[in-house]
Design an enzyme around this catalytic site. Structure first.
Site, PDB file in Angstrom:
ATOM      1  N   GLU A  15       0.826  -1.206   0.000  1.00  0.00           N
ATOM      2  CA  GLU A  15       0.000   0.000   0.000  1.00  0.00           C
ATOM      3  C   GLU A  15       0.860   1.256   0.000  1.00  0.00           C
ATOM      4  O   GLU A  15       0.601   2.202  -0.753  1.00  0.00           O
ATOM      5  CB  GLU A  15      -0.926  -0.009   1.220  1.00  0.00           C
ATOM      6  CG  GLU A  15      -1.928  -1.146   1.205  1.00  0.00           C
ATOM      7  CD  GLU A  15      -2.658  -1.327   2.525  1.00  0.00           C
ATOM      8  OE1 GLU A  15      -3.725  -1.972   2.513  1.00  0.00           O
ATOM      9  OE2 GLU A  15      -2.172  -0.840   3.578  1.00  0.00           O
ATOM     10  N   GLY A  81     -11.795  -5.652   1.625  1.00  0.00           N
ATOM     11  CA  GLY A  81     -12.647  -6.635   0.979  1.00  0.00           C
ATOM     12  C   GLY A  81     -14.036  -6.057   0.751  1.00  0.00           C
ATOM     13  O   GLY A  81     -14.582  -5.369   1.611  1.00  0.00           O
ATOM     14  N   ASP A 222     -10.615  -7.534  -3.182  1.00  0.00           N
ATOM     15  CA  ASP A 222     -11.331  -8.807  -3.280  1.00  0.00           C
ATOM     16  C   ASP A 222     -12.756  -8.568  -2.808  1.00  0.00           C
ATOM     17  O   ASP A 222     -13.102  -7.457  -2.390  1.00  0.00           O
ATOM     18  CB  ASP A 222     -10.645  -9.873  -2.411  1.00  0.00           C
ATOM     19  CG  ASP A 222     -10.574  -9.457  -0.945  1.00  0.00           C
ATOM     20  OD1 ASP A 222     -11.535  -9.744  -0.216  1.00  0.00           O
ATOM     21  OD2 ASP A 222      -9.574  -8.835  -0.537  1.00  0.00           O
TER      22      ASP A 222
END
Length: 254
Positions: A15, A81, A222
């Site tokens: 990141e 997510g 995801d």
């Protein structure tokens, strides 16, 4: 420093690396095992730190940013997510509300989420979560009105390349990686979350105590289901950059 700096947190190297050469490092301070980089991000005084994953790490570095560096706003850039089925990999969410989904009481194998810091036996407060400054969120989206993120590849997008969306809503935080469709759907249905991650609400809790603004920017790596572990690893490099690009676009507003 003539002006209070911004405090920018990332959890993992994948990141933080997306800020690359746009961050001009001037100094580095090691405190409690965390490396705080002092410098400028796109010309704005910033203290950049890699926290590691989880709520405790996030709370520690947020406290240090405020106590040791007197940061005026705390920021987070990273991945999450997806919980809302209308969203896709690569979409970016700016947290309007942050909720710690794993704090509460379990009865008959069911967790009831409570506000952290309160005894979770009776409902001590109607408040749940930490609200970002609504005026600041509006200001941010005014700046992002004509901003477009790079196209997400067909592989990451599930078969067809697409332009990522940028939206705002509730982000859920807990000390688990969600790789279960049942758990993901429960979190969405019960708490209305758009995404789930492991740091944001802890940062928000500390920021609220210090009465400083926070901005949590997450791009979806995801969709928090059974395939999420594989998808997270496969698409992390491509998706983490979206949050960084959004943050760089809005940094001068903060």
């Amino acid at each position: 420093m003539s002006q209070k700096p911004l405090g920018l947190i990332c959890a993992i190297p994948n990141e933080i690396q997306h800020f690359g050469s746009s961050f001009e490092k001037r100094d580095e301070k090691l405190i409690a095992g965390f490396s705080f980089l002092l410098g400028k991000l796109d010309g704005v005084e910033t203290v950049l730190v890699e926290a590691g994953m989880g709520k405790v790490n996030a709370a520690i570095v947020t406290t240090l940013l405020l106590e040791q560096f007197n940061c005026r706003t705390v920021l987070f850039s990273g991945v999450a997510g997806g919980v809302d089925p209308k969203l896709g990999v690569g979409d970016v969410i700016i947290g309007a509300k942050l909720i710690q989904h794993d704090y509460g009481m379990i009865v008959s194998d069911k967790l009831t989420t409570y506000q952290p810091g309160h005894l979770p036996i009776h409902m001590p407060t109607e408040k749940l979560g930490y609200d970002a400054d609504a005026e600041l969120i509006d200001k941010i989206f005014g700046e992002l009105k004509d901003f477009e993120l790079p196209i997400i590849s067909a592989e990451a997008a599930g078969g067809k390349a697409r332009k990522p969306a940028i939206t705002s809503g509730t982000i859920l935080t807990g000390d688990q990686f969600i790789g279960c469709t049942v758990a993901r759907d429960r979190l969405g249905n019960e708490l209305g979350g758009l995404a789930v991650e492991m740091e944001g609400a802890a940062i928000a809790q500390v920021a609220e105590h210090y009465q400083v603004p926070f901005v949590i920017v997450r791009s979806l790596s995801d969709l928090a289901g059974e395939e999420s572990t594989m998808d997270f690893v496969k698409f992390l490099e491509e998706t983490a950059g979206g949050a960084a690009l959004v943050l760089r676009r809005i940094i001068r507003l903060l």
